[in-house]
Design a protein around this motif. Structure first.
Motif, PDB file in Angstrom:
ATOM      1  N   GLU A 186       0.852  -1.184   0.000  1.00  0.00           N
ATOM      2  CA  GLU A 186       0.000   0.000   0.000  1.00  0.00           C
ATOM      3  C   GLU A 186       0.890   1.235   0.000  1.00  0.00           C
ATOM      4  O   GLU A 186       1.927   1.255   0.643  1.00  0.00           O
ATOM      5  CB  GLU A 186      -0.928   0.026   1.222  1.00  0.00           C
ATOM      6  CG  GLU A 186      -2.033  -0.999   1.164  1.00  0.00           C
ATOM      7  CD  GLU A 186      -3.088  -0.785   2.238  1.00  0.00           C
ATOM      8  OE1 GLU A 186      -3.054   0.280   2.885  1.00  0.00           O
ATOM      9  OE2 GLU A 186      -3.914  -1.677   2.422  1.00  0.00           O
ATOM     10  N   ARG A 187       0.460   2.238  -0.745  1.00  0.00           N
ATOM     11  CA  ARG A 187       1.227   3.485  -0.813  1.00  0.00           C
ATOM     12  C   ARG A 187       0.271   4.649  -1.018  1.00  0.00           C
ATOM     13  O   ARG A 187      -0.612   4.586  -1.867  1.00  0.00           O
ATOM     14  CB  ARG A 187       2.241   3.412  -1.966  1.00  0.00           C
ATOM     15  CG  ARG A 187       3.204   4.583  -2.003  1.00  0.00           C
ATOM     16  CD  ARG A 187       4.494   4.209  -2.747  1.00  0.00           C
ATOM     17  NE  ARG A 187       4.241   3.658  -4.052  1.00  0.00           N
ATOM     18  CZ  ARG A 187       4.018   4.397  -5.142  1.00  0.00           C
ATOM     19  NH1 ARG A 187       4.009   5.705  -5.058  1.00  0.00           N
ATOM     20  NH2 ARG A 187       3.817   3.827  -6.307  1.00  0.00           N
ATOM     21  N   ARG A 188       0.462   5.667  -0.204  1.00  0.00           N
ATOM     22  CA  ARG A 188      -0.418   6.845  -0.242  1.00  0.00           C
ATOM     23  C   ARG A 188      -1.892   6.450  -0.065  1.00  0.00           C
ATOM     24  O   ARG A 188      -2.792   7.015  -0.686  1.00  0.00           O
ATOM     25  CB  ARG A 188      -0.262   7.630  -1.538  1.00  0.00           C
ATOM     26  CG  ARG A 188       1.168   8.069  -1.849  1.00  0.00           C
ATOM     27  CD  ARG A 188       1.176   8.875  -3.128  1.00  0.00           C
ATOM     28  NE  ARG A 188       2.514   8.904  -3.720  1.00  0.00           N
ATOM     29  CZ  ARG A 188       2.788   9.422  -4.910  1.00  0.00           C
ATOM     30  NH1 ARG A 188       1.825   9.961  -5.631  1.00  0.00           N
ATOM     31  NH2 ARG A 188       4.010   9.415  -5.392  1.00  0.00           N
ATOM     32  N   GLY A 189      -2.114   5.435   0.734  1.00  0.00           N
ATOM     33  CA  GLY A 189      -3.472   4.973   0.973  1.00  0.00           C
ATOM     34  C   GLY A 189      -4.064   4.156  -0.159  1.00  0.00           C
ATOM     35  O   GLY A 189      -5.254   3.855  -0.156  1.00  0.00           O
ATOM     36  N   VAL A 190      -3.235   3.796  -1.136  1.00  0.00           N
ATOM     37  CA  VAL A 190      -3.701   3.044  -2.311  1.00  0.00           C
ATOM     38  C   VAL A 190      -3.245   1.594  -2.206  1.00  0.00           C
ATOM     39  O   VAL A 190      -2.069   1.318  -1.978  1.00  0.00           O
ATOM     40  CB  VAL A 190      -3.163   3.668  -3.614  1.00  0.00           C
ATOM     41  CG1 VAL A 190      -3.569   2.827  -4.821  1.00  0.00           C
ATOM     42  CG2 VAL A 190      -3.666   5.100  -3.765  1.00  0.00           C
ATOM     43  N   SER A 191      -4.195   0.665  -2.381  1.00  0.00           N
ATOM     44  CA  SER A 191      -3.883  -0.765  -2.395  1.00  0.00           C
ATOM     45  C   SER A 191      -3.721  -1.251  -3.836  1.00  0.00           C
ATOM     46  O   SER A 191      -4.400  -0.768  -4.746  1.00  0.00           O
ATOM     47  CB  SER A 191      -5.009  -1.550  -1.718  1.00  0.00           C
ATOM     48  OG  SER A 191      -4.881  -2.937  -1.968  1.00  0.00           O
TER      49      SER A 191
END
Length: 529
Positions: free
Chosen positions: A202-207
Motif C-alpha cells: 500500500e502506498r499513499r493509501g492506495v492498495s
C-alpha cells in the motif's frame, strides 16, 4: 470535431481553393492541408480526413512525410492519430522518429501520448522497441499508453522494465497499477515474485491488491505454485520480506486462499480445509482467514470441505455464519442439511436467515416440514429477540415477526421448485426467468451442476442481472459449465464480445464491483482457452 463540422470546414476550403482533385485521393488532402496555415486549421483538416471514410494505406506516404516535416506538436499528434487509424506496420519507423523524450511542455507530451497510442493501435511486435523507449517519457499519460500497449502485445521483452515501473516508489500509483495489469496480460513467470509482494503493498493509501490478484490469476500455473508455497509456509524468501516490512503473515493466508480458489487449484484443498480451523489472537483476522478458505473451497467444489463447514454453521456471528452457509450452498449435496436445519433456529435473525437461505438452496420437499416449523416459530422468536436486543423494527415486534415469517415462506418456494425439478437441469433453466432473485440464484447453481451445455445460453442471457449476489450465482453456474464441458466452453467463447462490452460499460458501476471481478475472471478463462 463532429462529422458535420468537419464536412462544413472542408466544403468551405474546397470553395475557396477551387480544387478539382478527387476528394478521396491523398493529393486532394495534401493540397487542402497545404492551404491551412494555422496549426488548429491543419489539425481540423487531418481530423476531417479521419472522419471522411477515405483514409487507407494509400495515404501513408503523405502522412509519413507530414509527420517528418511538420514542427508543430499538435499537428504531429493529429497525424499520429490518423496513422493509428490505418494500423499499418510501415508507420512504425516514422512514428518512432517523431518521439521526443525531452519534451516537457503540454504540446510535446500530448504528441508523445498520441505516438504511443498509434504504435499500440498498430498492434505488431515491431512496435515493441519504440514503445519501450516511450516508457522513459517524462509524461505519465504517455507512459501509461506505452505500458498498456506492451501488455496487449504480450511483449516479454518489456517484462523487466514493467517490473521496475510496478515497484517504483516514486511513480504515480496509477502507473504502478497499469504496469501490474500489463504483467498479468503478458503472463511471464518472472513477474510472479513481484506480484506476490504487491498483493499486500500500500502506498499513499492506495492498495494494489485488485490488480495484483487478477494478474496472478492470469498467470495460471506459475502463480498457483507460488501461492501454494505461501499457503503451506514454504516460501522462505517471501516470509523474510513480510517480516522486514512489518506485514501480518496472516494477510497472505487470506489472499492466497482467495486466488487459489479462483484458480481452482486442487492441490491447495488440504491446506484450505486446515485453514477452516485457523486460530489467531485477533478474532477479525481469524474470521477473515476462515471465511476466505470457505469461499475458496466452495469455488473449487471441494467435497472434503462439507463436513468441517457444517460443523461451523452454528457460528453466532451472523456475517461469518453467512460466509459458511453460502459456501455450503455452492458445494451442493444434502450432507450439511441437518446442521443447517439446526442453525436455522439458533442465533439472531440475521444468523437464522443465513442458515435458512442455505437450507433452501440445498433442500427439497423433505425439508418443507422443517421450514413450516420455522415459519410458525418466527413471530415468537422475533418478540423475544426484540425484548433482549432491540433493533430496527422492534417498536412493533408483532408486525416485524410476521414480516420475517413471510420471508421464510418466500424462501420455501425453492423447495417447491426442487420438488418439481429434481436433477432436471432443463427444468431449472426455465426457473432462470423467475422474478424472484432467490429462485434465480438456486436455479443458476443447479444448471451449473447439470453439465449440460444446452443451458449455458440461459445463464449468459441473465448476466446483466441487477442484484449483485444473484449475478454472482449466474457467473459461477456458467463457470462450472465451461469447466466441465468443452461444448459449453466453445459456446461461451462466442459470447466473449458481449461479455467484454458489459465489463467495459459497467466499469464505473460500484454496485457491481464484486460480481464483475468474477465476470472478469470468466472472461479471462474464455480468452485463455
Amino acid at each position: 470535431m463532429s462529422r458535420l463540422l468537419a464536412a462544413s470546414s472542408l466544403a468551405l476550403m474546397l470553395v475557396l481553393s477551387g480544387c478539382k482533385v478527387d476528394p478521396s485521393s491523398p493529393e486532394y488532402w495534401e493540397k487542402t492541408l497545404g492551404k491551412a496555415r494555422r496549426a488548429q486549421d491543419q489539425v481540423r483538416v487531418i481530423e476531417a480526413l479521419r472522419s471522411s471514410g477515405n483514409l487507407n494505406a494509400n495515404f501513408l506516404p503523405f502522412l509519413h512525410g507530414q509527420l517528418a516535416s511538420d514542427k508543430k506538436p499538435e499537428v504531429k499528434a493529429a497525424v499520429a492519430r490518423a496513422l493509428g487509424d490505418v494500423k499499418n506496420v510501415a508507420s512504425v519507423e516514422p512514428l518512432g522518429k517523431a518521439v521526443d523524450l525531452g519534451a516537457t511542455d503540454s504540446g510535446g507530451n500530448l504528441m508523445n501520448k498520441a505516438l504511443a497510442s498509434a504504435l499500440g493501435a498498430i498492434g505488431d511486435p515491431k512496435t515493441v522497441p519504440e514503445l519501450m523507449r516511450l516508457l522513459k517519457a517524462r509524461d505519465n499519460y504517455t507512459r501509461i499508453e506505452a505500458v498498456d500497449a506492451l501488455g496487449r502485445l504480450r511483449a516479454k521483452e518489456a517484462v523487466d522494465s514493467l517490473i521496475q515501473i510496478a515497484m517504483d516508489e516514486t511513480a504515480e500509483p496509477f502507473l504502478n497499477k497499469k504496469a501490474i495489469e500489463a504483467l498479468g496480460r503478458i503472463g511471464d513467470a518472472r513477474a510472479v515474485p513481484v506480484l506476490m509482494r504487491m498483493l499486500t503493498k500500500e502506498r499513499r493509501g492506495v492498495s494494489f491488491y485488485v490488480e495484483s490478484s487478477f494478474s496472478l490469476f492470469q498467470m495460471g500455473q506459475p502463480a498457483a505454485d507460488a501461492l501454494l508455497a505461501v499457503l503451506q509456509g514454504k516460501d522462505d524468501e517471501l516470509s523474510r520480506w513480510v517480516k522486514q516490512n512489518g506485514i501480518n503473515p496472516a494477510s497472505y493466508s487470506f489472499k492466497a486462499a482467495e486466488i487459489l480458489g479462483d484458480l481452482r487449484e486442487r492441490r491447495a484443498e488440504g491446506a484450505l480445509v486446515q485453514q477452516l480451523a485457523f486460530k489467531h489472537e485477533d478474532p477479525r483476522i481469524q474470521a477473515g482467514v476462515r471465511a476466505r478458505a470457505a469461499d475458496a473451497l466452495a469455488r473449487m467444489r471441494s467435497a472434503a470441505a462439507v463436513k468441517p463447514l457444517a460443523a461451523l454453521v452454528s457460528e453466532p456471528d451472523a456475517g461469518l455464519r453467512r460466509q459458511y452457509t453460502h459456501a455450503l450452498a455452492r458445494l451442493g449435496g444434502r450432507d450439511a442439511l441437518p446442521a443447517l436445519e439446526k442453525a436455522a433456529g439458533q442465533g439472531d435473525w440475521y444468523a437464522r436467515e443465513a442458515a435458512i437461505d442455505a437450507l433452501t438452496m440445498l433442500g427439497d420437499a423433505r425439508e418443507q416440514p422443517a421450514l413450516e416449523k420455522l415459519v410458525a416459530a418466527e413471530p415468537a422468536k422475533t418478540t423475544a429477540e426484540c425484548a433482549e436486543l432491540g433493533g430496527e423494527g422492534c417498536e412493533d415486534p408483532a408486525t416485524l415477526g410476521k414480516k420475517r415469517a413471510e420471508m421464510i415462506s418466500q424462501y420455501g418456494q425453492r423447495l417447491e421448485a426442487a420438488k418439481t425439478c429434481g436433477a432436471d437441469s432443463g427444468c431449472w433453466a426455465k426457473k432462470l426467468g423467475d422474478a424472484d432473485k432467490s429462485m434465480v440464484a438456486r436455479a443458476a447453481l443447479e444448471v451449473g451442476r447439470g453439465k449440460s451445455a444446452a443451458h449455458l445460453g440461459a445463464l449468459l442471457a441473465r448476466m446483466t442481472e441487477k442484484d449483485p449476489d444473484t449475478r454472482m450465482a449466474l457467473i459461477l453456474g456458467a463457470e462450472w459449465l465451461v469447466e466441465d464441458t468443452k461444448e459449453a466452453a466453445a459456446q461461451a467463447k462466442s459470447s466473449l464480445p458481449t461479455l467484454e462490452k458489459q465489463l467495459s460499460e459497467e466499469k464505473s458501476r460500484t454496485e457491481y464491483v464484486r460480481a464483475n471481478e468474477d465476470l472478469r475472471r470468466l472472461v479471462a478463462r474464455l480468452q485463455r482457452t
